[in-house]
Design a protein around this motif. Structure first.
Motif, short mmCIF file in Angstrom:
data_model
loop_
_atom_site.label_atom_id
_atom_site.label_comp_id
_atom_site.label_asym_id
_atom_site.label_seq_id
_atom_site.Cartn_x
_atom_site.Cartn_y
_atom_site.Cartn_z
N LYS A 80 -107.10 16.69 27.19
CA LYS A 80 -106.35 16.58 28.45
C LYS A 80 -105.83 17.95 28.89
O LYS A 80 -105.94 18.31 30.06
CB LYS A 80 -105.16 15.62 28.29
CG LYS A 80 -105.52 14.18 28.33
CD LYS A 80 -104.29 13.31 28.12
CE LYS A 80 -104.67 11.87 27.87
NZ LYS A 80 -103.52 11.05 27.52
N SER A 81 -105.27 18.71 27.95
CA SER A 81 -104.69 20.00 28.32
C SER A 81 -105.75 21.01 28.73
O SER A 81 -105.49 21.88 29.56
CB SER A 81 -103.82 20.56 27.18
OG SER A 81 -104.61 20.95 26.10
N ARG A 110 -109.01 20.11 29.98
CA ARG A 110 -109.82 19.64 31.10
C ARG A 110 -109.03 19.37 32.37
O ARG A 110 -109.54 19.58 33.48
CB ARG A 110 -110.57 18.36 30.70
CG ARG A 110 -111.55 18.50 29.54
CD ARG A 110 -112.90 19.06 29.94
NE ARG A 110 -113.56 18.36 30.98
CZ ARG A 110 -114.59 17.53 30.82
NH1 ARG A 110 -115.06 17.28 29.63
NH2 ARG A 110 -115.15 16.95 31.85
N SER A 111 -107.78 18.91 32.26
CA SER A 111 -107.01 18.55 33.46
C SER A 111 -106.89 19.67 34.48
O SER A 111 -107.08 19.43 35.67
CB SER A 111 -105.62 18.04 33.07
OG SER A 111 -105.74 16.83 32.39
N GLY A 160 -112.48 10.84 31.73
CA GLY A 160 -111.12 10.80 31.19
C GLY A 160 -110.94 9.77 30.09
O GLY A 160 -109.82 9.44 29.72
N TYR A 204 -116.31 23.03 38.32
CA TYR A 204 -115.28 22.03 38.51
C TYR A 204 -114.59 22.31 39.85
O TYR A 204 -114.71 23.40 40.40
CB TYR A 204 -114.26 22.08 37.37
CG TYR A 204 -114.79 21.52 36.08
CD1 TYR A 204 -114.55 20.20 35.72
CD2 TYR A 204 -115.54 22.30 35.21
CE1 TYR A 204 -115.04 19.68 34.53
CE2 TYR A 204 -116.04 21.79 34.03
CZ TYR A 204 -115.78 20.48 33.70
OH TYR A 204 -116.28 19.96 32.52
N TYR A 241 -110.91 9.72 26.85
CA TYR A 241 -110.85 10.60 25.69
C TYR A 241 -110.84 9.83 24.37
O TYR A 241 -111.38 10.32 23.38
CB TYR A 241 -109.64 11.53 25.78
CG TYR A 241 -109.64 12.36 27.05
CD1 TYR A 241 -110.81 12.90 27.57
CD2 TYR A 241 -108.46 12.59 27.75
CE1 TYR A 241 -110.82 13.64 28.73
CE2 TYR A 241 -108.45 13.34 28.91
CZ TYR A 241 -109.63 13.87 29.41
OH TYR A 241 -109.64 14.61 30.55
N GLY A 296 -109.88 20.07 37.08
CA GLY A 296 -110.15 19.11 38.14
C GLY A 296 -111.46 18.39 37.85
O GLY A 296 -112.07 18.56 36.80
#
Length: 140
Positions: free
Chosen positions: A71-72, A74-75, A44, A111, A46, A78
């Motif tokens: 973020k959008s 990969r989040s 995380g 993931y 980035y 998980g």
């Protein structure tokens, strides 16, 4: 999703089928660079991830665009459970990219929230002779 468009300009240009050449040392160094780069993304971090990217990548995508876009993407996946190299191809030219040395690496990743994810990471030999990632694409 509109904010992701500039993020993947570099990645989409680098995802076309490469012209193959044999360069085992380059592939090895590019894989190392990709693994280090992916580690910061997986953690995380980035901003660090953007800093570690190739100069061409940083010219095409701002740090804020990269952080928000990654973020959008990969989040929802998980935490990473596993990642395996499926292919690594050396090339000296890619459509839409400047001539240079590239390795297109495809990973099959799992993931927590999604299995069968294909991640394509494209390191390039940067102007200073260091392998750095110039493109990243996630196919969920």
């Amino acid at each position: 999703m509109r904010h992701l468009a500039p993020l993947f300009i570099v990645a989409s240009a680098l995802l076309c089928a490469p012209v193959h050449a044999d360069n085992t040392d380059a592939v090895s160094k590019a894989k190392s660079a990709a693994e280090q780069w992916l580690a910061s993304a997986d953690a995380g971090q980035y901003d660090k991830n953007w800093e570690e990217s190739a100069s061409a990548f940083k010219k095409a995508v701002t740090k804020a665009q990269w952080e928000n876009g990654l973020k959008s993407v990969r989040s929802p996946l998980g935490p990473l459970k596993s990642r395996t190299v499926a292919a690594a191809d050396y090339t000296q030219s890619l459509p839409g990219a400047p001539k240079g040395e590239y390795v297109v690496i495809r990973y099959t990743s799992e993931y927590t929230n999604k299995t069968g994810v294909v991640e394509t990471v494209t390191p390039m030999l940067d102007a200073d002779g260091t392998w750095r990632v110039s493109g990243y694409f996630v196919k969920r």
